[in-house]
Design a protein around this motif. Sequence first.
Motif, PDB file in Angstrom:
ATOM      1  N   HIS A  84      57.654  68.948  -3.301  1.00  8.49           N
ATOM      2  CA  HIS A  84      56.741  68.577  -2.216  1.00  8.49           C
ATOM      3  C   HIS A  84      56.585  67.068  -2.268  1.00  8.49           C
ATOM      4  CE1 HIS A  84      52.743  67.548  -0.521  1.00  8.49           C
ATOM      5  NE2 HIS A  84      53.061  68.454   0.384  1.00  8.49           N
ATOM      6  N   ASP A  85      56.770  66.392  -1.109  1.00 12.36           N
ATOM      7  CA  ASP A  85      56.750  64.928  -1.062  1.00 12.36           C
ATOM      8  C   ASP A  85      57.794  64.390  -2.028  1.00 12.36           C
ATOM      9  OD1 ASP A  85      56.088  62.363  -0.427  1.00 12.36           O
ATOM     10  OD2 ASP A  85      54.164  62.352  -1.472  1.00 12.36           O
ATOM     11  N   ALA A  86      59.031  64.828  -1.826  1.00 13.26           N
ATOM     12  CA  ALA A  86      60.110  64.526  -2.762  1.00 13.26           C
ATOM     13  C   ALA A  86      60.369  63.024  -2.892  1.00 13.26           C
ATOM     14  CB  ALA A  86      61.391  65.242  -2.336  1.00 13.26           C
ATOM     15  N   LYS A  87      60.202  62.272  -1.815  1.00 15.13           N
ATOM     16  CA  LYS A  87      60.496  60.831  -1.890  1.00 15.13           C
ATOM     17  C   LYS A  87      59.601  60.133  -2.900  1.00 15.13           C
ATOM     18  CE  LYS A  87      59.773  58.444   1.885  1.00 15.13           C
ATOM     19  NZ  LYS A  87      58.592  57.584   1.558  1.00 15.13           N
ATOM     20  N   ALA A 119      58.742  70.824   0.829  1.00 13.92           N
ATOM     21  CA  ALA A 119      57.755  71.591   1.590  1.00 13.92           C
ATOM     22  C   ALA A 119      57.086  70.752   2.674  1.00 13.92           C
ATOM     23  CB  ALA A 119      56.701  72.171   0.646  1.00 13.92           C
ATOM     24  N   ALA A 120      56.869  69.473   2.399  1.00 14.03           N
ATOM     25  CA  ALA A 120      56.234  68.612   3.402  1.00 14.03           C
ATOM     26  C   ALA A 120      57.126  68.458   4.633  1.00 14.03           C
ATOM     27  CB  ALA A 120      55.929  67.243   2.796  1.00 14.03           C
ATOM     28  N   LEU A 121      58.430  68.300   4.413  1.00  6.96           N
ATOM     29  CA  LEU A 121      59.364  68.165   5.529  1.00  6.96           C
ATOM     30  C   LEU A 121      59.501  69.476   6.297  1.00  6.96           C
ATOM     31  CD1 LEU A 121      62.246  66.039   3.963  1.00  6.96           C
ATOM     32  CD2 LEU A 121      60.535  65.294   5.622  1.00  6.96           C
ATOM     33  N   SER A 122      59.572  70.586   5.564  1.00  8.13           N
ATOM     34  CA  SER A 122      59.708  71.889   6.225  1.00  8.13           C
ATOM     35  C   SER A 122      58.504  72.186   7.098  1.00  8.13           C
ATOM     36  CB  SER A 122      59.887  72.988   5.175  1.00  8.13           C
ATOM     37  OG  SER A 122      61.035  72.756   4.386  1.00  8.13           O
ATOM     38  N   ALA A 123      57.314  71.887   6.585  1.00 15.89           N
ATOM     39  CA  ALA A 123      56.100  72.125   7.358  1.00 15.89           C
ATOM     40  C   ALA A 123      56.069  71.238   8.593  1.00 15.89           C
ATOM     41  CB  ALA A 123      54.869  71.865   6.483  1.00 15.89           C
ATOM     42  N   THR A 182      69.109  74.032   9.843  1.00 12.45           N
ATOM     43  CA  THR A 182      70.268  73.142   9.781  1.00 12.45           C
ATOM     44  C   THR A 182      69.833  71.686   9.730  1.00 12.45           C
ATOM     45  OG1 THR A 182      71.643  74.711  10.999  1.00 12.45           O
ATOM     46  CG2 THR A 182      72.391  72.432  10.937  1.00 12.45           C
ATOM     47  N   VAL A 183      68.836  71.332  10.555  1.00 12.38           N
ATOM     48  CA  VAL A 183      68.304  69.969  10.547  1.00 12.38           C
ATOM     49  C   VAL A 183      67.720  69.652   9.176  1.00 12.38           C
ATOM     50  CG1 VAL A 183      66.480  68.476  11.477  1.00 12.38           C
ATOM     51  CG2 VAL A 183      67.869  69.886  13.019  1.00 12.38           C
ATOM     52  N   GLN A 184      66.989  70.605   8.605  1.00 11.40           N
ATOM     53  CA  GLN A 184      66.402  70.403   7.287  1.00 11.40           C
ATOM     54  C   GLN A 184      67.479  70.183   6.238  1.00 11.40           C
ATOM     55  OE1 GLN A 184      63.075  72.888   5.100  1.00 11.40           O
ATOM     56  NE2 GLN A 184      65.024  73.945   4.827  1.00 11.40           N
ATOM     57  N   ARG A 185      68.490  71.044   6.250  1.00 10.51           N
ATOM     58  CA  ARG A 185      69.526  70.996   5.212  1.00 10.51           C
ATOM     59  C   ARG A 185      70.457  69.803   5.363  1.00 10.51           C
ATOM     60  NH1 ARG A 185      72.273  75.233   6.681  1.00 10.51           N
ATOM     61  NH2 ARG A 185      73.839  73.983   7.768  1.00 10.51           N
ATOM     62  N   ASP A 186      70.857  69.489   6.602  1.00 12.40           N
ATOM     63  CA  ASP A 186      71.911  68.497   6.815  1.00 12.40           C
ATOM     64  C   ASP A 186      71.400  67.100   7.147  1.00 12.40           C
ATOM     65  OD1 ASP A 186      73.646  70.584   6.430  1.00 12.40           O
ATOM     66  OD2 ASP A 186      74.055  70.902   8.568  1.00 12.40           O
ATOM     67  N   ILE A 187      70.123  66.988   7.567  1.00  9.30           N
ATOM     68  CA  ILE A 187      69.618  65.676   7.974  1.00  9.30           C
ATOM     69  C   ILE A 187      68.411  65.238   7.148  1.00  9.30           C
ATOM     70  CG2 ILE A 187      68.649  64.330   9.880  1.00  9.30           C
ATOM     71  CD1 ILE A 187      70.222  66.073  11.806  1.00  9.30           C
ATOM     72  N   GLU A 188      67.332  66.009   7.232  1.00 10.48           N
ATOM     73  CA  GLU A 188      66.066  65.552   6.659  1.00 10.48           C
ATOM     74  C   GLU A 188      66.085  65.469   5.133  1.00 10.48           C
ATOM     75  OE1 GLU A 188      63.942  64.182   8.394  1.00 10.48           O
ATOM     76  OE2 GLU A 188      64.420  64.875  10.412  1.00 10.48           O
ATOM     77  N   VAL A 189      66.520  66.536   4.472  1.00 11.56           N
ATOM     78  CA  VAL A 189      66.511  66.520   3.003  1.00 11.56           C
ATOM     79  C   VAL A 189      67.500  65.499   2.437  1.00 11.56           C
ATOM     80  CG1 VAL A 189      67.000  67.879   0.932  1.00 11.56           C
ATOM     81  CG2 VAL A 189      65.600  68.858   2.758  1.00 11.56           C
ATOM     82  N   ALA A 203      51.312  65.075   7.781  1.00 15.63           N
ATOM     83  CA  ALA A 203      51.737  65.648   6.506  1.00 15.63           C
ATOM     84  C   ALA A 203      50.524  66.117   5.717  1.00 15.63           C
ATOM     85  CB  ALA A 203      52.529  64.617   5.702  1.00 15.63           C
ATOM     86  N   ASP A 204      50.645  67.274   5.097  1.00 17.80           N
ATOM     87  CA  ASP A 204      49.528  67.868   4.369  1.00 17.80           C
ATOM     88  C   ASP A 204      49.853  67.941   2.883  1.00 17.80           C
ATOM     89  OD1 ASP A 204      47.095  69.024   3.907  1.00 17.80           O
ATOM     90  OD2 ASP A 204      47.385  70.724   5.258  1.00 17.80           O
ATOM     91  N   SER A 205      48.809  68.109   2.080  1.00 24.07           N
ATOM     92  CA  SER A 205      48.979  68.244   0.640  1.00 24.07           C
ATOM     93  C   SER A 205      49.559  69.615   0.311  1.00 24.07           C
ATOM     94  CB  SER A 205      47.629  68.089  -0.063  1.00 24.07           C
ATOM     95  OG  SER A 205      46.762  69.166   0.313  1.00 24.07           O
ATOM     96  N   LEU A 206      49.987  69.779  -0.924  1.00 27.59           N
ATOM     97  CA  LEU A 206      50.494  71.075  -1.358  1.00 27.59           C
ATOM     98  C   LEU A 206      49.414  72.133  -1.214  1.00 27.59           C
ATOM     99  CD1 LEU A 206      52.609  72.899  -2.681  1.00 27.59           C
ATOM    100  CD2 LEU A 206      51.807  72.083  -4.918  1.00 27.59           C
ATOM    101  N   GLY A 207      48.174  71.777  -1.543  1.00 25.60           N
ATOM    102  CA  GLY A 207      47.085  72.725  -1.408  1.00 25.60           C
ATOM    103  C   GLY A 207      46.843  73.121   0.034  1.00 25.60           C
ATOM    104  N   GLY A 208      46.895  72.136   0.933  1.00 25.23           N
ATOM    105  CA  GLY A 208      46.688  72.426   2.348  1.00 25.23           C
ATOM    106  C   GLY A 208      47.766  73.324   2.916  1.00 25.23           C
ATOM    107  N   LEU A 209      49.018  73.078   2.541  1.00 27.35           N
ATOM    108  CA  LEU A 209      50.123  73.903   3.034  1.00 27.35           C
ATOM    109  C   LEU A 209      50.065  75.308   2.447  1.00 27.35           C
ATOM    110  CD1 LEU A 209      53.090  71.355   2.883  1.00 27.35           C
ATOM    111  CD2 LEU A 209      51.740  72.056   4.877  1.00 27.35           C
ATOM    112  N   THR A 210      49.691  75.403   1.175  1.00 22.67           N
ATOM    113  CA  THR A 210      49.586  76.713   0.538  1.00 22.67           C
ATOM    114  C   THR A 210      48.518  77.561   1.217  1.00 22.67           C
ATOM    115  OG1 THR A 210      50.300  75.819  -1.594  1.00 22.67           O
ATOM    116  CG2 THR A 210      49.143  77.923  -1.632  1.00 22.67           C
TER     117      THR A 210
END
Length: 387
Positions: free
Chosen positions: A71-74, A94-98, A163-170, A107-114
């Motif tokens: 979460h917030d990998a960068k 998780a932040a990008l997927s959400a 596909t966008v998540q896997r090939d572009i955003e991540v 963007a939300d915290s891990l707690g907020g997304l959970t």
Amino acid sequence: MIDEELAKWLRTQSQDGTAPLGLRIATINGQVEGFGIASLTETAWVPWAPGRPDYTALEAWLASDAPKYLHDAKRQLKSLAGTGLTLEGVAGDAALSAWLLRPSTKADSLGGLTYYYLGETLPEPDPSQLVPETEALNPATEAWYLVRLQAELDARLDPGSLTVQRDIEVPLVPVLARMELQGVTVSADVLGELNSRLGTQAAEIAQQAYAEIGHEVNLGSPKQLQEVLFTELGMPKTRANKTGYSTDAQALADLQEAHPHPFLELLLKHRDATKIRQIVETLQTAIGADGRIHTTYEQTGSATGRISSNDPNLQNIPIKTEVGREVRSAFLSGEGFETLLTADYSQIEMRIMAHLSEDEGLIEAFRSGRTCTVSSAHASSASRPPR
């Protein structure tokens, strides 16, 4: 865990590197404290101490292509700078997927997304409390929530978004992390000279403006400007707002065009000088000890997917005026680099339209390098969905 135990645990829990594991990198004052790692069934906490010889398994797993959920990998990638550790295999953030699911939300915290996606509440300490009443979860447990959360997010994403998540955003995450760490070299001397000159210029313009109306006024005060413009000078009123009538840049520019006045002309010049000086001062403040500015590039800052730049914003450096180009001249290639490169897509929207519509005329225009002028026939055919 000792190194051999960790190696065995990682092989077992990741099914020899095929099953994603959750990863949380814990830091204290910017320094890595340890790693929380989890599968759906087990968690592990691996403390970190630079120089210890028994981190072979951890280092190998972090640097491998074994899939990892963060979460917030960068931010976590940047926290590894200086440790000598390499992180590869980021399979989900998780932040990008959400954000892909709800691009109009922040963007939300891990707690907020959970809470939103799993309906479970994570204990989160109150940052305003000196001694928080609620203790945060340990990183290993957070990593366990991450595995479950990412699975839920992926299940909700449509195939195109996956596909966008896997090939572009991540894949973009480590690129932006390196850009932020590298920073941009600027000339403090150029900015300092420009700041001083703009300050002098703004002061001179202000004195000229005062002479036009016979007294001093706060040129940054909408209330005082309203009094001068609409009462003393009797100028036509601009659009109404909560404080009376607008004195923003566009309203004043329109007013000057329709009803020119020396005071108004000087006011606009003063605003231009002041605005650019504020940009210069912001850049000066942001220069690090290495002589470079380290901005933050935000992937989830807009619903359209446009990357934003913050603290400071390097995307609002003026270019259309002479003084704006002087500001840009302060940016240098820096030691170890040959030159600065400016790049932009040519007619990107038209190219996307040609690709999606498969319009032969548009495609041929781009392939042949001709300037693309869309005829009504092309526009009509390009509006149809792909065959």
